[in-house]
Design an enzyme around this catalytic site. Structure first.
Site, PDB file in Angstrom:
ATOM      1  N   CYS A  19      10.750   3.313   6.023  1.00 12.39           N
ATOM      2  CA  CYS A  19      11.253   2.549   7.159  1.00 12.39           C
ATOM      3  C   CYS A  19      12.768   2.637   7.163  1.00 12.39           C
ATOM      4  CB  CYS A  19      10.839   1.088   7.035  1.00 12.39           C
ATOM      5  SG  CYS A  19      11.453   0.317   5.521  1.00 12.39           S
ATOM      6  N   CYS A  43      18.172   4.313   6.447  1.00 12.13           N
ATOM      7  CA  CYS A  43      17.556   4.639   5.162  1.00 12.13           C
ATOM      8  C   CYS A  43      16.767   5.942   5.182  1.00 12.13           C
ATOM      9  CB  CYS A  43      16.661   3.491   4.707  1.00 12.13           C
ATOM     10  SG  CYS A  43      17.592   1.965   4.602  1.00 12.13           S
TER      11      CYS A  43
END
Lengths: 750, 442
Positions: free
Chosen positions: B426, B106
Site C-alpha cells: 500500500c 511507499c
C-alpha cells in the site's frame, strides 16, 4: 407491536430471568453486555428520535429495570438511528398543551427524569452520533459521561431559542456549570449547533470517536458499533475508577473558572449579555431574556429556584404568540423542504448559468457544492473573472472557518467551468439565466440557448420582476420554461421562489424544485405575474418608504422604525443592498402593471439618485455612503438636496412612529393576502415562508398571514381605512382581508 | 525446500509468446537502520551509492554495461533532487548512463522497477538498475511561507531602505519552521490515524495487532540469525563502524507490547509504536535485464518479473487497502489463483493494516460492495506469508522497501522451492501495487 428487547447476545450474562418482563417496548430496548446495560433508542415511526411521551415512558421503565438489576454496574445510552442521537423534544407534544401550567408540568417531568439520570448511582455514558439537540442535549448532559463521533452529522445544540422557547429540562441549569457562563449563553441564546471537535474543546463531551470507512459492514453501521464499544469501555472505566469524571483543565481554564466564580464578574456578564440581547432583539423576542433570567436564578438562588424558574418560564414562553409564530415557521420550513411535484424524470447533472454577476456566481457556488457540473458563462472575461473569484472566495471563506479543507475546496471547484461561449451546453440538463433584467436581452439569450441545448433541457429565468410568460413568449418550448428567483447573497439567503406559468409542465417544476432543494434552499412555488409573490409584497412597502423619506424622515430613522418592527434590515439599507437602480426598475415595472395602488413615494426620487450614480452599496453611495469600513453608516450628504426637491408635507394624523410602521407593514401584508386571493400563492404557509426567508419579514410575527391571524384582520383593516382616507387606494384592504375582518373565526393558520 | 515443483499450478509458466522475458539478475540493500542511528550524519545519496556499489560488487557487472538507472524516493533532499544521478555518479557508474528519480510514496522503488521493466519491454534498454532510498535522519525543514516570501523579496530589493523595510516586516510567527508533513495532503490525516480507523473498521483488536507484530519481529530475528537476509551488503560508514545488520529487529513479549499507549487515536486506539513500522534509513538496488541479455552476459537470473498492477482508492477511508485491490487484479492478469502462489511478501506498514487487508481479501461482502467483484480472492495463508519478517521488524525506508520485497520473493522462492511469488504494498495517497514473480528454472 412486539417487544424488541434483546438480551446479552454476544458476550457476558445471558440470564434467562430478565425475559420475564411484561413491558412492551417499541422505542427503547436494552441489551446486557457483561456488566454494562446498553440502552438503544429508536423511534419506529420517524427518521429522527424525539423525546415524545412514549419515548419518555419507555425510557423511565427501562431505566427502572436497569437500576434494579444488581448485575448491571453501568449504562451506555445510544441511538440505533444513523445520524441522530435525539433531535429534541417532540414539538407537537408542547403544541398540544392548552395552558402555561400544562407546559410547566411537562418541563417539570422532564427535569425529574433527568435529575434521576444525573443522580444515578450507576454511571451512564451517552454515546452520541448525529444530532443531539434540545431535549436530546439536556438528556446527554444529565449523563455522567459523553462520547461523540466526529461525524459531520454530529451536532450538539440548544435550538429552543429559535422556537421562542428555552431549554426546559434542566439545560439552563446544567450548561452554565458544565461549560461556563459565556459558552452556555452563546449556545442557548444563538441556538447554534456545536460540532464534535468544538464540543470537546468546550468540555461538552469527554471523548471523541472517529467515523469509520468501509470494513466488513457498512461504514455507518460499524461506526455506531465502534462508538458503542468505546462507550462500554468508558462505562467500565468509570466503574473501575480508571477514568476520571472531572474534566482536565489547563492553567488558563482554571484561572477562567476562578475568575468566573466571583459574583461581580458574573453580574458583569449578565448585564453585558442582556444589553447585547436587547440590542439584537429590540425587545421583540421574549425567550432570550427568560434564558438569562433562569441562569441567573440558578446561579444566585440555588438549584431549586433555578429549576422552578426554568419550568415556569418554559410554560410562559410556550404560550407566547412569538413562540407560536416561530414554531409555525419551523413547520413551514419543513414543508418547504419537500418536493410536492414529485421526482423529476431527469436529475440535473449539468447546470449552465448565464451571467456571472452576484446572483449567477452565487447560484454557481451553491451548485458546485453539491457536486453538480456547473458551467458559468458570461460575455466578458472581466465579468467572468469576477464571478469565478466570487465562487472561489465563498468556498475559501469556508476553508478559513475550517468547515471544509483546502482540498475539499479545490475538489468542489473542479465542478466549475467558466467560459464565454456556449460549448458544453449540449449536455446541460438545465440552464438558469441571470442576465440583466431586460425583456429584450432575456429573449435574446433564450433564443441563443434554445439553439444549443438538448430538447429535454429546462430553461429557468432568474428574475425579480419580469413575468415569466413574457419571457417564455420567445420560447419554442414554453413547457420547459420556469422562473427561479434567487435572493442575494445566494449562498446565505435560504429562499428560492419558483414561478410557473400556465404552460410550465409539472416535470419542469419538479426539476426546478429538486435542484433548489439540492442547493439547500427553502422552496416556494408561486404563480406567474408581475413581481410574482415576493417582489410584489416588497414593492409597495418600498414605495411607502420613499414617501416616508419625502416626508422628511431621514434614512437612519426609517431604518430604526423598520428594524424596530422586527425586520432584520432597515428599509433604506435594504434598498441600498438591493440596488437603487434595481429598486427603481422594479417600482417602474410593477407601477405599470398595477397602477396607482403601487404608488406613494415618487419614483423620480429614485431615478434622480440613479442618475447621480447613487445606486446603493455596489456604487459606494446610495442612501448611505459606503467606504472600505465594514459597517458604514453615514447618510449620503448629497441625498438631502434630492429629497428636498421631492419634499412632501407629512399629515400629522398618520405620521407617528407607529403609524409609519403600520403604513409600511400593512401595504406589505395586504399585497401578500391579495396574492393568496388571486391564486399567485397556493397556500398561506408558502406566503409566510417566502416573506420571512426572502424579505426578512419579522420572524417573531411568523409571516404576513400569521401576523393577520394574531394581530386581527379587523384591527388591521381599521388601521388601513384610516390610512386610506389620507392616501387613497394604496391602503384599500383586499377582499380576502375584508372577509377575515368580518368573520374573526376565519384564520389563515389553524 | 518445502514444496516440490509439481504441476499442480494453473499455469506451468507465465511466459507469453511475443512478450519479452524480463529477469531479476540480483538485488541488494544496505542494512536498514532506525533513523537517527549510525547513518545519522550521511546524506540520502550516500545510502543509494552504497546500495549501487553493493550491486556492482555482487553482480560484477561492468560499470558501463547498464543502459539506465532509476531510483525511487519519497522525502527528497533538495540538494540531490535527482538522487538517482548523484548516487550513480558517486558509485562509479559511467557518467554516460542517464538516471532519473521517481516518487510514489511507499511503492516508489516498485515504480522504479516497473519503469525499468517497461523500458526493456519496449526494446529501449536491455539492462537497467532500479533502486530506492529513504533517509529519515535528516529531512528538509523549511522556513515558513511568509518568511520565504520575505527572503525572496530581499534578493530583489534594490535599496538599503527597501531591504530594511522587508526585514522590519518579519514577525516572530514567521520564524516558526515548517516540518515535512507526515499527514496525507488531501485529508490532513496522518497515516497512523488512518490505520487505527482501518483496524477499527475491520474489527481488528489490539491483541491481534500485537501478536502479528511479534510474529514479524520473531520471524525477522530467525531469518537474520539463520543468515537468510543475504540481500544485505555491509556498509563502512565514514567515521563509524562497519554496519552489516538491520538494527530494528526486536522481538518483545505480548506483556511488554500491551503496556504501550496508543500512538494516534487517544485514548481508545489500537495502533501503537510497537505494532507500526518505524522511521528507517536505507537503500536498495536491483539489476533487471532482458533474459537474452542476462544470459549473453553469463548470468544465472534469480527470477522472472511478470505481471504487475497499480491501483488507487479513496485516500481517506481506504488509504491502506491497496493490497486488497491489487492482489485479485494481478492474479487475474496472470491467470493464477491465490493457491498458485508459494511465496507472499506484503509490505507491513502497520500490523492493523496487514490484518485489515487479510480480512478484506477474505470477505465476499467487501469484494462485492467495494471492488465490484463477484467473490473474494481469499486470504493468503500465513505459512507462506512474510516468513522472513517484514517492514514492521526489518524497517521501512519508504522509497527502498519495494526492491527488498521483490528480492526477498526471489530468494524465498529459491530457498523454499516455490514457483510463483506475489508482492503487494500500500502507499500514501490511497494507492497500491502488486507484482507476480516467477522463479527462474534451476
Amino acid at each position: 407491536s412486539v417487544a424488541v428487547k434483546s438480551l446479552g447476545s454476544s458476550e457476558g450474562l445471558k440470564s434467562e430471568k430478565y425475559m420475564q418482563t411484561t413491558f412492551t417496548w417499541t422505542h427503547v430496548n436494552y441489551e446486557i453486555k457483561g456488566d454494562v446495560a446498553v440502552i438503544r433508542i429508536s423511534d419506529p415511526n420517524s427518521k429522527v428520535n424525539t423525546l415524545s411521551l412514549q419515548m419518555q415512558k419507555e425510557m423511565t421503565e427501562v431505566m427502572d429495570e436497569v437500576m434494579g438489576n444488581s448485575a448491571i454496574k453501568s449504562v451506555v445510552l445510544i441511538s440505533s438511528k444513523p445520524g441522530c442521537f435525539i433531535a429534541g423534544a417532540d414539538i407537537n407534544m408542547i403544541q398540544a398543551c392548552k395552558s402555561t401550567e400544562e407546559v410547566t408540568r411537562l418541563s417539570q417531568e422532564g427535569q425529574k427524569i433527568f435529575e434521576k439520570i444525573e443522580k444515578s448511582p450507576k454511571p451512564i455514558v451517552a454515546a452520541i452520533n448525529g444530532s443531539c439537540l434540545g431535549g436530546g442535549l439536556e438528556f446527554a448532559i444529565a449523563c455522567q459521561y459523553r462520547v461523540a463521533t466526529k461525524s459531520k452529522k454530529t451536532a450538539l445544540g440548544t435550538p429552543e431559542v429559535m422556537l421562542g422557547l428555552l431549554p426546559g429540562a434542566g439545560g439552563t441549569q446544567r450548561l452554565p456549570k458544565m461549560i461556563g457562563l459565556p459558552n452556555a449563553f452563546d449556545m442557548m441564546l444563538t441556538g447554534r449547533n456545536i460540532r464534535a471537535d468544538k464540543a470537546k474543546k468546550m468540555g461538552l463531551v469527554h471523548q471523541l470517536v472517529d467515523t469509520l470507512g468501509p470494513g466488513l459492514k457498512s461504514p455507518e453501521e460499524r461506526t455506531i458499533e465502534y462508538l458503542e464499544e468505546v462507550a462500554i469501555d468508558c462505562a467500565r472505566g468509570i466503574v473501575n475508577k480508571k477514568l476520571a469524571l472531572t474534566k482536565e483543565m489547563n492553567m488558563m481554564q482554571k484561572i477562567q473558572d476562578h475568575v468566573m466564580s466571583y459574583s461581580f464578574v458574573q453580574n458583569r456578564i449578565y448585564s453585558t449579555v442582556e444589553k447585547k440581547v436587547l440590542k439584537q432583539t429590540k425587545g421583540l423576542y421574549p425567550a432570550p431574556m427568560k434564558i438569562i433570567e433562569c441562569v441567573k436564578a440558578g446561579m444566585e438562588q440555588g438549584p431549586d429556584a433555578g429549576y422552578l424558574a426554568e419550568s415556569q418560564n418554559f410554560g410562559k414562553l410556550a404560550m407566547t404568540p412569538e413562540s407560536k409564530a416561530l414554531v409555525g415557521l419551523y413547520h413551514g420550513q419543513v414543508a418547504c423542504k419537500k418536493n410536492r411535484f414529485g421526482v423529476p424524470e431527469k436529475e440535473v447533472k449539468t447546470l449552465a448559468i448565464l451571467g456571472a454577476g452576484l446572483i449567477g456566481a452565487g447560484i454557481a457556488q451553491v451548485t458546485v457544492e453539491k457536486s453538480i457540473n456547473t458551467i458559468l458563462k458570461d460575455i466578458t472575461e472581466e465579468a467572468l473573472n469576477q464571478g469565478q473569484h466570487q465562487v472561489y472566495k465563498g468556498l475559501n471563506d469556508k476553508t478559513k472557518k475550517k468547515s471544509i479543507t483546502s482540498f475539499e475546496r479545490d475538489s468542489i471547484l473542479s465542478n466549475l467551468t467558466g467560459q464565454l461561449d456556449y460549448s458544453g451546453f449540449e449536455k446541460a440538463d438545465m440552464v438558469i439565466e441571470a442576465v440583466f433584467e431586460d425583456l429584450a436581452i432575456k429573449h435574446k439569450v433564450l433564443k441563443e440557448v434554445e439553439a444549443v441545448i438538448p430538447p429535454n433541457c429546462v430553461f429557468a429565468s432568474n428574475t425579480a420582476a419580469l413575468a415569466i410568460k413574457d419571457i417564455a413568449a420567445a420560447s419554442k418550448r414554453p413547457e420547459k420554461v420556469v422562473g427561479m428567483h434567487y435572493f442575494s447573497p445566494v449562498d446565505k439567503m435560504q429562499l428560492l421562489e419558483i414561478i410557473t406559468t400556465d404552460k410550465t409542465s409539472k416535470d419542469t417544476t419538479a426539476s426546478a424544485v429538486a435542484l433548489g432543494l439540492k442547493q439547500g434552499k427553502v422552496v416556494i412555488v408561486v404563480g406567474d405575474g408581475p413581481g410574482f409573490y415576493t417582489t410584489r409584497c416588497l414593492a409597495p412597502m418600498l414605495a411607502e418608504a420613499v414617501r416616508v423619506l419625502q416626508e422628511g424622515v431621514d434614512p437612519k430613522k426609517l431604518d430604526s422604525l423598520t428594524t424596530g418592527f422586527g425586520f432584520p434590515v432597515g428599509a433604506a439599507t435594504l434598498a441600498d443592498e438591493l440596488g437603487i437602480d434595481v429598486a427603481a426598475h422594479m417600482a417602474e415595472n410593477l407601477g405599470k402593471a398595477f397602477g396607482s395602488r403601487f404608488g406613494g413615494g415618487n419614483l423620480e426620487l429614485l431615478k434622480t439618485m440613479v442618475a447621480k450614480g447613487f445606486k446603493g452599496r455596489k456604487s459606494g453611495k446610495g442612501f448611505y455612503i459606503y467606504q472600505s469600513e465594514p459597517k458604514p453608516k453615514d447618510i449620503n450628504p448629497e441625498l438631502k438636496e434630492i429629497v428636498e426637491s421631492y419634499k412632501m408635507m407629512p399629515n400629522p394624523a398618520v405620521s407617528s412612529d407607529s403609524d409609519v410602521q403600520y403604513r409600511l407593514i400593512s401595504r406589505f401584508v395586504n399585497e401578500a393576502v391579495l396574492c393568496l386571493q388571486e391564486g399567485i400563492l397556493t397556500n398561506p404557509v408558502e406566503g409566510d415562508i417566502g416573506a420571512v426567508f426572502g424579505l426578512g419579514f419579522p420572524p417573531f410575527l411568523g409571516g404576513p398571514f400569521r401576523f393577520v391571524d394574531n394581530f386581527g384582520a379587523d384591527k388591521l383593516v381599521e388601521k388601513m381605512k384610516t390610512f386610506e382616507e389620507v392616501f387613497g387606494n394604496q391602503f384599500t384592504p383586499c377582499q380576502l382581508l375584508l372577509d377575515h375582518a368580518k368573520d374573526p373565526s376565519r384564520k389563515f393558520h389553524n | 525446500s518445502m514444496a516440490p515443483v509439481v504441476s499442480t499450478k494453473s499455469k506451468k509458466t507465465l511466459s507469453k509468446t511475443g512478450v519479452k522475458n524480463i529477469v531479476l539478475v540480483d538485488g541488494v540493500r544496505t542494512p536498514f537502520l532506525q533513523s537517527g542511528t549510525t547513518y545519522a550524519d550521511l546524506m540520502p545519496h550516500d545510502l543509494a551509492r552504497t546500495a549501487l556499489q553493493g550491486l556492482l560488487n555482487r553482480t560484477g557487472i561492468p560499470k558501463d554495461a547498464v543502459d539506465y538507472i532509476i531510483y525511487g524516493t519519497v522525502i527528497q533532499e533538495v540538494k540531490t533532487s535527482n538522487v538517482a544521478r548523484e548516487a550513480a555518479l558517486g558509485a562509479g557508474f559511467s557518467d554516460r548512463i542517464p538516471a532519473h528519480t521517481v516518487t510514489m510514496a511507499c511503492i516508489s522503488s516498485n515504480q522504479a522497477m516497473t519503469t525499468a521493466v517497461g523500458m526493456i519491454a519496449a526494446g529501449q534498454c536491455d539492462a537497467v538498475v532500479a533502486g530506492g532510498v529513504e533517509f529519515m535522519s535528516d529531512v528538509p525543514i523549511r522556513h515558513s511561507r511568509k518568511m520565504r516570501k520575505t527572503m525572496l523579496s530581499l534578493n530583489k530589493a534594490k535599496t538599503l531602505g527597501a531591504r530594511l523595510a522587508l526585514l522590519g516586516s518579519i514577525r516572530p510567527a514567521h520564524l516558526a519552521p515548517e516540518l515535512p508533513a507526515v499527514a496525507e495532503f488531501s485529508t490532513e490525516e496522518t497515516m497512523g490515524h488512518s490505520a487505527d480507523r482501518l483496524a477499527a473498521a475491520f474489527g481488528v483488536s489490539r491483541r491481534e495487532q500485537d501478536e502479528y507484530a511479534l510474529r514479524s519481529h520473531s520471524l525477522a530475528k530467525r531469518a537474520q540469525d539463520e543468515g537468510l537476509l543475504s540481500d544485505v551488503v555491509g556498509f563502512k560508514v565514514p567515521g563509524k563502524d562497519i554496519v552489516s545488520k538491520d538494527n530494528g529487529i526486536r522481538p518483545s513479549s505480548m506483556e511488554q507490547m500491551a503496556k504501550l499507549k496508543p500512538a494516534f487515536v487517544k485514548p481508545h486506539g489500537t495502533v501503537t509504536a510497537a505494532n507500526s513500522s518505524y522511521l528507517t534509513d536505507g537503500a536498495s538496488a536491483v539489476l533487471i535485464m532482458s533474459e537474452e541479455k542476462a544470459l549473453a552476459l553469463g548470468y544465472k537470473p534469480k527470477a522472472y518479473l511478470r505481471d504487475f498492477v497499480y491501483v488507487s482508492q479513496d485516500p481517506k477511508d481506504q488509504l491502506l487497502l491497496g493490497p486488497s485491490y491489487a492482489t485479485p487484479k494481478v492474479l487475474e492478469r496472470s491467470g493464477l489463483k491465490l493457491a498458485d502462489i508459494d511465496v507472499f511478501e506484503f509490505h507491513e506498514a502497520f500490523a492493523g493494516q496487514i490484518l485489515s487487508n487479510l480480512k478484506a481479501m477474505d470477505s465476499d461482502w467487501f469484494a462485492k460492495t467495494y471492488m465490484g467483484r463477484t467473490s473474494k480472492v481469499g486470504s493468503p495463508p500465513l505459512d507462506k506469508f512474510n516468513l522472513w519478517g517484514g517492514s514492521l521488524s526489518l524497517g521501512h525506508p519508504f522509497g527502498a522497501t519495494g526492491c527488498r520485497l521483490v528480492t526477498t520473493v526471489a530468494h524465498r522462492l529459491k530457498k523454499e522451492g516455490g514457483q510463483y511469488g506475489l508482492v503487494a504494498a500500500c502507499a500514501a495517497g490511497g494507492q497500491g501495487h502488486a507484482m507476480v514473480i516467477e522463479a527462474y528454472p534451476q
